[in-house]
Design a protein around this motif. Sequence first.
Motif, short mmCIF file in Angstrom:
data_model
loop_
_atom_site.label_atom_id
_atom_site.label_comp_id
_atom_site.label_asym_id
_atom_site.label_seq_id
_atom_site.Cartn_x
_atom_site.Cartn_y
_atom_site.Cartn_z
N TYR A 7 0.84 -1.20 0.00
CA TYR A 7 0.00 0.00 0.00
C TYR A 7 0.87 1.25 0.00
CZ TYR A 7 -3.74 -3.11 1.72
OH TYR A 7 -4.65 -4.12 1.87
N GLN A 8 0.48 2.22 -0.81
CA GLN A 8 1.01 3.57 -0.67
C GLN A 8 0.02 4.32 0.20
OE1 GLN A 8 3.83 5.03 -2.71
NE2 GLN A 8 3.73 6.68 -1.21
N ILE A 9 0.40 4.60 1.44
CA ILE A 9 -0.55 5.15 2.41
C ILE A 9 -0.32 6.62 2.72
CG2 ILE A 9 -0.87 2.89 3.47
CD1 ILE A 9 0.87 3.84 5.81
N ALA A 10 0.83 7.18 2.32
CA ALA A 10 1.14 8.57 2.67
C ALA A 10 2.29 9.06 1.80
CB ALA A 10 1.51 8.68 4.14
N ASP A 11 2.57 10.36 1.91
CA ASP A 11 3.73 10.91 1.22
C ASP A 11 5.02 10.36 1.81
OD1 ASP A 11 2.65 12.43 -0.80
OD2 ASP A 11 2.48 14.23 0.41
N SER A 12 5.04 10.18 3.12
CA SER A 12 6.23 9.66 3.77
C SER A 12 5.87 9.08 5.14
CB SER A 12 7.30 10.74 3.94
OG SER A 12 6.85 11.76 4.81
N ILE A 13 6.78 8.25 5.65
CA ILE A 13 6.62 7.64 6.97
C ILE A 13 7.90 7.89 7.76
CG2 ILE A 13 6.29 5.49 8.25
CD1 ILE A 13 4.82 4.38 5.82
N ASP A 14 7.75 8.29 8.99
CA ASP A 14 8.91 8.50 9.87
C ASP A 14 9.34 7.13 10.41
OD1 ASP A 14 10.79 9.20 11.76
OD2 ASP A 14 9.63 10.88 12.56
N VAL A 15 10.22 6.46 9.67
CA VAL A 15 10.60 5.10 10.03
C VAL A 15 11.42 5.06 11.33
CG1 VAL A 15 10.50 4.24 7.66
CG2 VAL A 15 12.63 5.20 8.52
N ARG A 16 12.20 6.09 11.57
CA ARG A 16 13.01 6.11 12.79
C ARG A 16 12.13 6.19 14.03
NH1 ARG A 16 17.85 10.32 13.11
NH2 ARG A 16 18.50 8.95 11.41
N ALA A 17 11.13 7.08 14.00
CA ALA A 17 10.24 7.21 15.15
C ALA A 17 9.41 5.95 15.34
CB ALA A 17 9.33 8.42 14.96
#
Length: 260
Positions: A7-17
């Motif tokens: 799924y493309q769910i957003a422009d970006s994901i904060d993977v570190r957080a």
Amino acid sequence: MLPVVSYQIADSIDVRAFRSGYKEGIHHYDADELFYKTGELSFVYVFKYGVVCFLNYSEEERDAFLQRIAPFCRNAFELKLSEEFEVDTDGREFKFGYNKIEIVQPDIEVLRLIMLNVSQSVSLDYYSEQTNQLQEDTNQHMQVLERKGRLDIGGQALKMFIGKTLNLKNRISENLYIFDSPPETWEDENLNRIDLGLKRTFDLQERYRDIREGLEIVKENLELFKDLLQYRNSTVLEWVIIILVSLEVVNLLIEKIFKG
């Protein structure tokens, strides 16, 4: 048969957080992605460019995970783009079919590579939609220019349009490493063969080139619009100067007439 759904769910994901609060089962991570092994043959792949990929997850399990990761998304989408694929783990050899692949055994690196390519495919769908919309908007302004001989977009709006185009282009360059195979494929012939086969199956390189070419066309048109706008502004400025000089001359003449 193992289902893969990305799924493309957003422009970006904060993977570190997200990783800081969800470490259980993590198999691989870096600044751009997180790969989790959550069951014997169940995996989740999270990418910073807004994609989450599941292997061997039920719809309910996928929904639960997406709800959990939602707070870490920037500009989350109401309508998610998705890509589905199937993995047959009982194949006699590596074989690519329509929307599926047959593998000899469910090696974790093979499954991860499959999920990576499926994720890149759905992300290309998203960027393709964005590029097509920019092209449509640009074509509308071009048609007005053709019919009326002038632009229908002002300076501030044009700057925003140019910024949107360049931002999309930069995001694609930063986030999608389509032409770069994962390091694991460099020393493993089977992984390399699977990676190349998946790229052909999803037409990743061709679709990537189409997006880049589309953005280049939009950029060229916007450069033309910018030049036309600068010419229009310079022409207006020239007329303002002429009018001001003319008024000054008239004032001087009036002063001389009344003094004389």
